[in-house]
Write a protein that holds these residues in place. Structure first.
Motif, PDB file in Angstrom:
ATOM      1  N   ASN A 252       0.851  -1.187   0.000  1.00 48.88           N
ATOM      2  CA  ASN A 252       0.000   0.000   0.000  1.00 48.88           C
ATOM      3  C   ASN A 252       0.890   1.243   0.000  1.00 48.88           C
ATOM      4  O   ASN A 252       1.770   1.373   0.853  1.00 48.88           O
ATOM      5  CB  ASN A 252      -0.898  -0.006   1.241  1.00 48.88           C
ATOM      6  N   PRO A 253       0.695   2.171  -0.943  1.00 49.40           N
ATOM      7  CA  PRO A 253       1.565   3.350  -1.002  1.00 49.40           C
ATOM      8  C   PRO A 253       1.500   4.230   0.240  1.00 49.40           C
ATOM      9  O   PRO A 253       2.387   5.054   0.465  1.00 49.40           O
ATOM     10  CB  PRO A 253       1.051   4.101  -2.239  1.00 49.40           C
ATOM     11  N   HIS A 254       0.459   4.044   1.060  1.00 46.43           N
ATOM     12  CA  HIS A 254       0.329   4.830   2.292  1.00 46.43           C
ATOM     13  C   HIS A 254       0.811   4.048   3.518  1.00 46.43           C
ATOM     14  O   HIS A 254       0.689   4.532   4.646  1.00 46.43           O
ATOM     15  CB  HIS A 254      -1.132   5.226   2.504  1.00 46.43           C
ATOM     16  N   GLY A 255       1.344   2.837   3.295  1.00 40.99           N
ATOM     17  CA  GLY A 255       1.691   1.956   4.402  1.00 40.99           C
ATOM     18  C   GLY A 255       2.633   2.574   5.420  1.00 40.99           C
ATOM     19  O   GLY A 255       2.383   2.528   6.630  1.00 40.99           O
ATOM     20  N   MET A 256       3.727   3.149   4.965  1.00 44.09           N
ATOM     21  CA  MET A 256       4.706   3.735   5.883  1.00 44.09           C
ATOM     22  C   MET A 256       4.128   4.929   6.639  1.00 44.09           C
ATOM     23  O   MET A 256       4.385   5.111   7.834  1.00 44.09           O
ATOM     24  CB  MET A 256       5.967   4.146   5.126  1.00 44.09           C
ATOM     25  N   ASP A 257       3.351   5.747   5.944  1.00 37.29           N
ATOM     26  CA  ASP A 257       2.732   6.896   6.607  1.00 37.29           C
ATOM     27  C   ASP A 257       1.778   6.437   7.709  1.00 37.29           C
ATOM     28  O   ASP A 257       1.717   7.042   8.784  1.00 37.29           O
ATOM     29  CB  ASP A 257       1.972   7.752   5.592  1.00 37.29           C
ATOM     30  N   MET A 258       1.033   5.372   7.432  1.00 39.47           N
ATOM     31  CA  MET A 258       0.095   4.856   8.429  1.00 39.47           C
ATOM     32  C   MET A 258       0.840   4.258   9.617  1.00 39.47           C
ATOM     33  O   MET A 258       0.414   4.411  10.771  1.00 39.47           O
ATOM     34  CB  MET A 258      -0.830   3.819   7.799  1.00 39.47           C
ATOM     35  N   LEU A 259       1.947   3.579   9.358  1.00 37.76           N
ATOM     36  CA  LEU A 259       2.750   3.033  10.441  1.00 37.76           C
ATOM     37  C   LEU A 259       3.276   4.155  11.329  1.00 37.76           C
ATOM     38  O   LEU A 259       3.220   4.070  12.563  1.00 37.76           O
ATOM     39  CB  LEU A 259       3.909   2.213   9.880  1.00 37.76           C
ATOM     40  N   GLN A 260       3.779   5.210  10.715  1.00 36.07           N
ATOM     41  CA  GLN A 260       4.286   6.338  11.486  1.00 36.07           C
ATOM     42  C   GLN A 260       3.173   6.968  12.321  1.00 36.07           C
ATOM     43  O   GLN A 260       3.370   7.297  13.495  1.00 36.07           O
ATOM     44  CB  GLN A 260       4.900   7.378  10.555  1.00 36.07           C
ATOM     45  N   ASP A 262       0.426   5.495  13.405  1.00 37.61           N
ATOM     46  CA  ASP A 262       0.095   4.570  14.498  1.00 37.61           C
ATOM     47  C   ASP A 262       1.069   4.737  15.662  1.00 37.61           C
ATOM     48  O   ASP A 262       0.665   4.813  16.831  1.00 37.61           O
ATOM     49  CB  ASP A 262       0.141   3.121  14.003  1.00 37.61           C
ATOM     50  N   CYS A 263       2.358   4.778  15.347  1.00 30.39           N
ATOM     51  CA  CYS A 263       3.383   4.910  16.393  1.00 30.39           C
ATOM     52  C   CYS A 263       3.226   6.221  17.153  1.00 30.39           C
ATOM     53  O   CYS A 263       3.329   6.257  18.391  1.00 30.39           O
ATOM     54  CB  CYS A 263       4.782   4.825  15.777  1.00 30.39           C
ATOM     55  N   MET A 264       2.975   7.298  16.436  1.00 34.43           N
ATOM     56  CA  MET A 264       2.826   8.604  17.075  1.00 34.43           C
ATOM     57  C   MET A 264       1.571   8.652  17.947  1.00 34.43           C
ATOM     58  O   MET A 264       1.589   9.192  19.061  1.00 34.43           O
ATOM     59  CB  MET A 264       2.772   9.703  16.014  1.00 34.43           C
ATOM     60  N   ASN A 265       0.478   8.074  17.461  1.00 35.00           N
ATOM     61  CA  ASN A 265      -0.784   8.101  18.211  1.00 35.00           C
ATOM     62  C   ASN A 265      -0.661   7.404  19.561  1.00 35.00           C
ATOM     63  O   ASN A 265      -1.063   7.942  20.597  1.00 35.00           O
ATOM     64  CB  ASN A 265      -1.897   7.434  17.400  1.00 35.00           C
ATOM     65  N   PHE A 283       8.846   4.310  15.590  1.00 35.14           N
ATOM     66  CA  PHE A 283       8.687   4.148  14.143  1.00 35.14           C
ATOM     67  C   PHE A 283      10.008   3.727  13.499  1.00 35.14           C
ATOM     68  O   PHE A 283      10.053   2.792  12.691  1.00 35.14           O
ATOM     69  CB  PHE A 283       8.185   5.458  13.531  1.00 35.14           C
ATOM     70  N   GLY A 284      11.094   4.398  13.878  1.00 36.54           N
ATOM     71  CA  GLY A 284      12.397   4.068  13.308  1.00 36.54           C
ATOM     72  C   GLY A 284      12.831   2.654  13.644  1.00 36.54           C
ATOM     73  O   GLY A 284      13.364   1.928  12.790  1.00 36.54           O
ATOM     74  N   GLU A 285      12.581   2.234  14.894  1.00 36.85           N
ATOM     75  CA  GLU A 285      12.972   0.884  15.312  1.00 36.85           C
ATOM     76  C   GLU A 285      12.165  -0.177  14.558  1.00 36.85           C
ATOM     77  O   GLU A 285      12.708  -1.208  14.130  1.00 36.85           O
ATOM     78  CB  GLU A 285      12.762   0.730  16.815  1.00 36.85           C
ATOM     79  N   VAL A 286      10.865   0.077  14.401  1.00 40.62           N
ATOM     80  CA  VAL A 286      10.012  -0.892  13.712  1.00 40.62           C
ATOM     81  C   VAL A 286      10.427  -1.023  12.250  1.00 40.62           C
ATOM     82  O   VAL A 286      10.536  -2.137  11.714  1.00 40.62           O
ATOM     83  CB  VAL A 286       8.527  -0.478  13.814  1.00 40.62           C
ATOM     84  N   VAL A 287      10.673   0.109  11.594  1.00 40.46           N
ATOM     85  CA  VAL A 287      11.081   0.079  10.189  1.00 40.46           C
ATOM     86  C   VAL A 287      12.412  -0.648  10.037  1.00 40.46           C
ATOM     87  O   VAL A 287      12.591  -1.473   9.126  1.00 40.46           O
ATOM     88  CB  VAL A 287      11.182   1.510   9.619  1.00 40.46           C
ATOM     89  N   ALA A 288      13.347  -0.370  10.947  1.00 43.75           N
ATOM     90  CA  ALA A 288      14.666  -0.996  10.864  1.00 43.75           C
ATOM     91  C   ALA A 288      14.576  -2.516  10.977  1.00 43.75           C
ATOM     92  O   ALA A 288      15.355  -3.243  10.347  1.00 43.75           O
ATOM     93  CB  ALA A 288      15.572  -0.436  11.955  1.00 43.75           C
TER      94      ALA A 288
END
Length: 291
Positions: A252-260, A262-265, A283-288
C-alpha cells in the motif's frame, strides 16, 4: 414347511438383543425465545471457522442456541454485541463477542480508498463490482461483507502468528464471532483509554505494544488506525482489536505513513501518562526491523 423357533421370539427378546450402535436417545428442545437463533456454526464453510486446533470453549453442536445479551460497544463501522452460545444437551455455554458490520449508509468510517489500495476487489465487470460501483443496496451489503472478511483474515493470520488478538471463532456474512476478552474479574476488558495503570503496568503495556507493532510489521502489516481505543487491557495483558483497515506495509503506497501515524498516536497516550517514550523512535525501530 420348516418351523424356526427363533422366528417367533417376542418383541422384548428382540429389543434386548439390539446392538447399542443401532439405538439412540433423543431429547426434545423447546422453541426459541425472542432474541435467540439456532447456532450458525453448522452453516459456515470450513474457511469461515476459526483456525484449528479449536479451543475447548468452542461449541460446535448443531443443537446449540445463540442468545443476544446486549450491546458491548459501538464503533465507526460496526457494533459489537454480547452473544451467548449454549449447548442445551450438556449445559455448556460460552459468551462471545459478535461484531456486526453496518452497510455504508450507516457507517461513519469513510476513508476507504487509502485502506483498500493493494487489496483484492471483486472481479471487474461482475455483479458485485457493478453493485459496488453503483452503491446499490446489494453493493452496500457487499462492501460491509468485504470489511468483515478483511478483519477475519487479519484475525486468523495474526492469531496463527502468535500476536495478541482475540481468537476468531467464525465469520458469517457481515458478522464475526470472536473470543470475548475479559479482565481479571471476568468482565469485558476495558479499552486502554479507559484505564489508569500504575507505573509498572504502564511500562509493561508499552513494551507489549512495541512488540505487537513490530510483530505486525514483520508480517508486512500495519494496523492503520491504532490508538488507545482499539487496545484492550486484560489484566496485565494488552490485546489488539479492530482490524478491518489493516494495510500492507509495502504493497500500500500509504503503508509507511500509516505506520508512522500509528506509532505517534499510541506514544502520545503513554507520554500523557508520564512515560518517557517517543513515537518517532518507535517508528524508526520498527522500520529498521522490518526491512
Amino acid at each position: 414347511m420348516t418351523h424356526h423357533p427363533e422366528a417367533s421370539a417376542s418383541t422384548d427378546d428382540l429389543d434386548g438383543a439390539l446392538d447399542a450402535r443401532f439405538t439412540f436417545d433423543y431429547q426434545q428442545i423447546g422453541d426459541l425465545e425472542p432474541g435467540q437463533r439456532w447456532s450458525t456454526w453448522g452453516s459456515c464453510q470450513p474457511l469461515s471457522r476459526g483456525p484449528e486446533p479449536w479451543p475447548d470453549w468452542i461449541i460446535t453442536d448443531d443443537a446449540a442456541v445463540d442468545t443476544e445479551l446486549g450491546v458491548l460497544k459501538t464503533g465507526k463501522e460496526a457494533d459489537v454485541f454480547l452473544l451467548e452460545r449454549s449447548a442445551p444437551l450438556d449445559d455448556r455455554s460460552v459468551v462471545l463477542a459478535a461484531k456486526r458490520y453496518r452497510d455504508n449508509t450507516h457507517r461513519t468510517f469513510h476513508r476507504n480508498t487509502a485502506y483498500t489500495e493493494g487489496r483484492k476487489l471483486p472481479k471487474k465487470g461482475g455483479r458485485e463490482a457493478r453493485a459496488l460501483a453503483k452503491s446499490t443496496s446489494f453493493g452496500k451489503t457487499v462492501a460491509a461483507g468485504m470489511w468483515a472478511w478483511a478483519e477475519w483474515e487479519a484475525l486468523v493470520r495474526f492469531h496463527r502468528a502468535g500476536l495478541p488478538v482475540p481468537y476468531p471463532a467464525q465469520v458469517d456474512g457481515t458478522e464475526i464471532l470472536m473470543e470475548l476478552i475479559t479482565d481479571s474479574d471476568g468482565a469485558p476488558a476495558p479499552r486502554l483509554a479507559a484505564t489508569r495503570p500504575d507505573r509498572n503496568l504502564l511500562e509493561s503495556l508499552w513494551v507489549q505494544l512495541c512488540d505487537t507493532i513490530t510483530g505486525l510489521a514483520g508480517l508486512g502489516c500495519v494496523h492503520g488506525d491504532l490508538s488507545a481505543y482499539n487496545l484492550l487491557v486484560a489484566g496485565e495483558r494488552l490485546v489488539l482489536i479492530d482490524l478491518p483497515q489493516t494495510v500492507d506495509l509495502f504493497g500500500n503506497p500509504h503503508g509507511m505513513d500509516m505506520l508512522q501515524r500509528d506509532c505517534m498516536n499510541v506514544a502520545k497516550w503513554f507520554v500523557a501518562r508520564g512515560l518517557d517514550v517517543d513515537g518517532e523512535d518507535l517508528f524508526g525501530e520498527v522500520v529498521a526491523r522490518s526491512v
